[in-house]
Enzyme design. Structure first.
Site, PDB file in Angstrom:
ATOM      1  N   SER A  53       0.844  -1.203   0.000  1.00 27.65           N
ATOM      2  CA  SER A  53       0.000   0.000   0.000  1.00 27.65           C
ATOM      3  C   SER A  53       0.875   1.247   0.000  1.00 27.65           C
ATOM      4  O   SER A  53       0.566   2.242  -0.662  1.00 27.65           O
ATOM      5  CB  SER A  53      -0.928  -0.004   1.208  1.00 27.65           C
ATOM      6  OG  SER A  53      -0.190   0.149   2.393  1.00 27.65           O
ATOM      7  N   ARG A  63       0.404   3.279  -3.391  1.00 30.12           N
ATOM      8  CA  ARG A  63      -0.388   4.499  -3.219  1.00 30.12           C
ATOM      9  C   ARG A  63       0.318   5.679  -3.882  1.00 30.12           C
ATOM     10  O   ARG A  63      -0.274   6.431  -4.660  1.00 30.12           O
ATOM     11  CB  ARG A  63      -0.612   4.800  -1.743  1.00 30.12           C
ATOM     12  CG  ARG A  63      -1.362   6.120  -1.523  1.00 30.12           C
ATOM     13  CD  ARG A  63      -1.458   6.509  -0.074  1.00 30.12           C
ATOM     14  NE  ARG A  63      -2.167   5.504   0.705  1.00 30.12           N
ATOM     15  CZ  ARG A  63      -1.585   4.664   1.535  1.00 30.12           C
ATOM     16  NH1 ARG A  63      -0.271   4.721   1.697  1.00 30.12           N
ATOM     17  NH2 ARG A  63      -2.273   3.784   2.200  1.00 30.12           N
ATOM     18  N   ASN A 115      -1.087   7.462  -7.346  1.00 30.46           N
ATOM     19  CA  ASN A 115      -1.459   8.873  -7.363  1.00 30.46           C
ATOM     20  C   ASN A 115      -0.642   9.652  -8.384  1.00 30.46           C
ATOM     21  O   ASN A 115      -1.190  10.461  -9.138  1.00 30.46           O
ATOM     22  CB  ASN A 115      -1.245   9.484  -5.967  1.00 30.46           C
ATOM     23  CG  ASN A 115      -2.470   9.316  -5.102  1.00 30.46           C
ATOM     24  OD1 ASN A 115      -3.452  10.026  -5.256  1.00 30.46           O
ATOM     25  ND2 ASN A 115      -2.417   8.351  -4.203  1.00 30.46           N
TER      26      ASN A 115
END
Lengths: 157, 282
Positions: free
Chosen positions: B209, B213, B217
């Site tokens: 994660s 992440r 993004n």
């Protein structure tokens, strides 16, 4: 977008090197400087507060001392005034006494003078009365014989 | 690159391809000239553009902060020292509020991650065609300048953090304690297989994660910049509209790059805090 082990390993190494460098050369000096400044500012503030308190204390003491001094001065003035009054009274009493004494002396002198005058008069009266009696009797009055009588006469005058 | 050659799909594809160095199937070493060629190189490749920009941004961080740190005094700070101190203080406060153990590595690592990731993300704000266009003029065909849009970069950092999580977990709790933590929670001990699966997934999810992440993004943000850049070929009206959109997205992106850098740093600290936590109840 494909898995690239070279990139993965390269980035890992780079990451380790940069983290190590930051931990070794960047973080400690910055954080130490900040801590030191924090301590210095805290000390400065504390000493300023202490100085303020000292000033307040000193002002209080000054006021106290001023008040004390003023009271003392008042007391001294009071004393001086009392002493002056006392001196005046003393001087007055002394002057009165002196006057009294002078008056007394004068009176004594006058009395003395009068007595002396009386004595003189008395003696002259005795002489005159002898002379008068001689003239009246035609004979001399023996002063030795009648001395007692004459002095009695003079004493009566 | 925006005008002329190739279709929109090619333009986008071109912008999302790394400059890959590796061994060609015929045995020679060199740069891949297409995504297919890069694919054919297998796993042992280097995305040279990602590495170069990652190194450059990292050096910028180290150089600027070292300059600020070397002259750091407890007296009146100068401009650079002020800026450095502001960021260091921010990270120090954040770390201190989460991490309560004595470990001199965590805060500097959070600082490195925050500033470095921010700088790498910042490359996203440079208009998408400037540096690739320049490098194309110099004969370098592919140039992806935002290292954090390369999952290899973000996952490398995430795995480094993961290695530290494992290291400190074992150092603080011992091998038995660490395995016990994985096996005897959250259910009673006799259900340890279930616990092991649950906690194992939780553990593996941390680096995944963390890395994905940031990658997701930044990749999405980059994609939108590329799509907006496509509008510049659509005539004067679309061009102006695209300009406005690009400006708007860039402003919004300032928030995103900062937020993502901060999240990466804070999650690193949080995971390391969990690694240091010894008590049974959680």
């Amino acid at each position: 977008m494909t898995l690239s082990l070279g990139t993965l390993l390269g980035q890992t190494l780079t990451f380790i090197v940069f983290v190590y460098f930051c931990k070794r050369f960047i973080w400690p000096p910055v954080i130490n400087a900040m801590r030191e400044r924090q301590t210095a500012i805290a000390e400065g503030l504390a000493s300023a507060e202490r100085a303020g308190k000292d000033l307040e204390l000193a002002q209080e003491r000054a006021t106290e001392e001023l008040r004390e001094a003023r009271g003392e001065a008042q007391q001294i003035i009071e004393q001086a005034r009392g002493r002056a009054n006392q001196m005046i009274d003393e001087a007055k009493a002394e002057a009165k006494e002196e006057g009294e004494r002078i008056k007394e002396a004068a009176r004594a002198e006058v009395e003395q003078e009068m007595n002396r005058a009386k004595e003189t008069l008395r003696a002259q009266v005795a002489a005159l009365s002898v002379a008068g009696a001689e003239k009246v009797l035609g004979a001399s009055v023996d002063e030795a014989k009648h001395g007692e009588l004459l002095s009695q006469l003079a004493g009566d005058l | 690159m925006a005008s002329g050659e190739g279709s929109s799909a090619e333009y986008i594809q071109h912008h999302l391809t790394n400059l890959t160095y590796g061994q060609h199937p015929d045995g020679t070493w060199g740069f891949a000239h297409s995504a297919q060629e890069a694919q054919a190189m297998g796993l042992w490749t280097v995305n040279v553009d990602s590495m170069v920009w990652s190194l450059l941004t990292g050096l910028v961080f180290v150089w600027v902060f070292y300059k600020g740190a070397r002259k750091a005094t407890a007296g009146v700070p100068g401009g650079l020292q002020n800026a450095v101190e502001m960021i260091v203080d921010f990270i120090d406060d954040t770390t201190r509020s989460i991490f309560n153990y004595n470990n001199p590595l965590v805060a500097p690592m959070a600082l490195t991650i925050f500033v470095w990731v921010w700088l790498m993300n910042f490359m996203d704000l440079i208009p998408v065609d400037w540096i690739p266009g320049l490098s194309a003029a110099l004969g370098i065909h592919y140039m992806k300048i935002v290292p954090t849009t390369d999952p290899n970069i973000t996952m490398a950092m995430a795995f480094s953090v993961f290695a530290l999580i494992l290291y400190y977990s074992i150092k603080r709790k011992g091998v038995g304690g660490f395995i016990g933590e994985l096996a005897f929670h959250p259910f009673p001990k006799f259900l340890f297989p279930v616990n092991l699966i649950l906690e194992g997934v939780t553990l593996i999810a941390k680096p995944l994660s963390l890395g994905l992440r940031l990658f997701g993004n930044m990749y999405a943000g980059e994609m939108i910049f590329v799509l907006i850049a496509l509008m510049f070929t659509g005539g004067i009206f679309m061009g102006v509209f695209g300009g406005v959109l690009q400006w708007g997205w860039a402003v919004f992106h300032v928030l995103i790059i900062t937020l993502q850098a901060f999240i990466f740093a804070v999650l690193t600290v949080v995971y390391l805090t969990q690694a240091h936590d010894v008590e049974e109840a959680h």
